[in-house]
Design an enzyme around this catalytic site. Structure first.
Site, PDB file in Angstrom:
ATOM      1  N   GLY A   1      11.506   0.637  -9.387  1.00  0.00           N
ATOM      2  CA  GLY A   1      10.429  -0.097  -8.720  1.00  0.00           C
ATOM      3  C   GLY A   1       9.394   0.785  -8.046  1.00  0.00           C
ATOM      4  O   GLY A   1       8.619   0.305  -7.217  1.00  0.00           O
TER       5      GLY A   1
ATOM      6  N   HIS B   1       8.231   8.475  -0.809  1.00  0.00           N
ATOM      7  CA  HIS B   1       7.964   7.726   0.428  1.00  0.00           C
ATOM      8  C   HIS B   1       9.182   6.885   0.768  1.00  0.00           C
ATOM      9  O   HIS B   1       9.825   6.315  -0.104  1.00  0.00           O
ATOM     10  CB  HIS B   1       6.711   6.858   0.311  1.00  0.00           C
ATOM     11  CG  HIS B   1       6.685   5.975  -0.893  1.00  0.00           C
ATOM     12  ND1 HIS B   1       6.363   6.440  -2.144  1.00  0.00           N
ATOM     13  CD2 HIS B   1       6.962   4.658  -1.040  1.00  0.00           C
ATOM     14  CE1 HIS B   1       6.415   5.444  -3.018  1.00  0.00           C
ATOM     15  NE2 HIS B   1       6.796   4.348  -2.380  1.00  0.00           N
TER      16      HIS B   1
HETATM   17  P1  AMP Z   1       6.551   1.821  -4.144  1.00  0.00           P
HETATM   18  O1  AMP Z   1       6.556   0.564  -4.980  1.00  0.00           O
HETATM   19  O2  AMP Z   1       7.872   2.107  -3.496  1.00  0.00           O
HETATM   20  O3  AMP Z   1       5.997   2.987  -4.920  1.00  0.00           O
HETATM   21  O4  AMP Z   1       5.614   1.524  -2.922  1.00  0.00           O
HETATM   22  C1  AMP Z   1       4.273   1.888  -2.840  1.00  0.00           C
HETATM   23  C2  AMP Z   1       3.729   1.187  -1.621  1.00  0.00           C
HETATM   24  O5  AMP Z   1       2.504   1.792  -1.289  1.00  0.00           O
HETATM   25  C3  AMP Z   1       3.469  -0.309  -1.818  1.00  0.00           C
HETATM   26  O6  AMP Z   1       4.277  -1.050  -0.904  1.00  0.00           O
HETATM   27  C4  AMP Z   1       1.977  -0.448  -1.522  1.00  0.00           C
HETATM   28  O7  AMP Z   1       1.669  -1.627  -0.802  1.00  0.00           O
HETATM   29  C5  AMP Z   1       1.685   0.802  -0.722  1.00  0.00           C
HETATM   30  N1  AMP Z   1       0.309   1.284  -0.803  1.00  0.00           N
HETATM   31  C6  AMP Z   1      -0.423   1.506  -1.918  1.00  0.00           C
HETATM   32  N2  AMP Z   1      -1.645   1.957  -1.592  1.00  0.00           N
HETATM   33  C7  AMP Z   1      -1.679   2.049  -0.240  1.00  0.00           C
HETATM   34  C8  AMP Z   1      -2.677   2.449   0.707  1.00  0.00           C
HETATM   35  N3  AMP Z   1      -3.905   2.864   0.323  1.00  0.00           N
HETATM   36  N4  AMP Z   1      -2.376   2.405   2.019  1.00  0.00           N
HETATM   37  C9  AMP Z   1      -1.155   1.990   2.415  1.00  0.00           C
HETATM   38  N5  AMP Z   1      -0.176   1.595   1.578  1.00  0.00           N
HETATM   39  C10 AMP Z   1      -0.434   1.619   0.269  1.00  0.00           C
END
Ligand code: AMP
Ligand code: ZN
Length: 119
Positions: free
Chosen positions: A99, A106
């Site tokens: 996912g 992160h």
């Molecule tokens: P993942 O699916 O674990 O890779 O999570 C990536 C996360 O990054 C998602 O929950 C997004 O909502 C978040 N995300 C993407 N772009 C940004 C942004 N510019 N600022 C803050 N969060 C972000």
């Protein structure tokens, strides 16, 4: 590689893309998720560009330990109620089937009153 010019989280860490910062030190950057799953939802990221948990090595043990010990401290600061009635959820999505959408390691930290949008 310490920074990837095409990586959205590297750009956030460098201040090239705005974010709602929660915490910063020499190794870590923490900011609120733009699309929160829970009333409290922030992400802890290493400043160094590590694509995912699949690339971590024994040399990263200290860094990962710092992330995991910072998470409960910041969760309380951000408004999560204390354990055991409150608490928080830590999620690290890894790879497509895990996912993961953003390929810069992160650690999601989520909390706050139920129900949540997701999770
Ligand atoms: P993942 O699916 O674990 O890779 O999570 C990536 C996360 O990054 C998602 O929950 C997004 O909502 C978040 N995300 C993407 N772009 C940004 C942004 N510019 N600022 C803050 N969060 C972000
Ligand atoms: Zn990056």
């Amino acid at each position: 590689m310490s920074s990837d010019p095409n990586c959205i989280f590297c750009k956030i860490i460098e201040g090239k893309i705005p974010s709602r910062k929660v915490y910063e030190d020499d190794e870590l950057f923490v900011f609120h998720d733009i699309a929160p799953w829970a009333p409290i939802h922030f992400m802890i990221v290493p400043k160094r560009h590590i694509p995912s948990m699949a690339q971590v090595t024994a040399d990263d043990a200290g860094l990962l330990g710092r992330i995991m010990t910072l998470a409960p401290k910041l969760a309380i600061e951000q408004g999560c109620r204390p354990y055991p009635d409150g608490g928080f959820r830590i999620v690290v999505n890894t790879g497509a089937e895990g996912g993961q959408e953003v390929h810069h390691l992160h650690v999601h930290v989520m909390g706050g009153p139920r129900p949540w949008l997701r999770g």
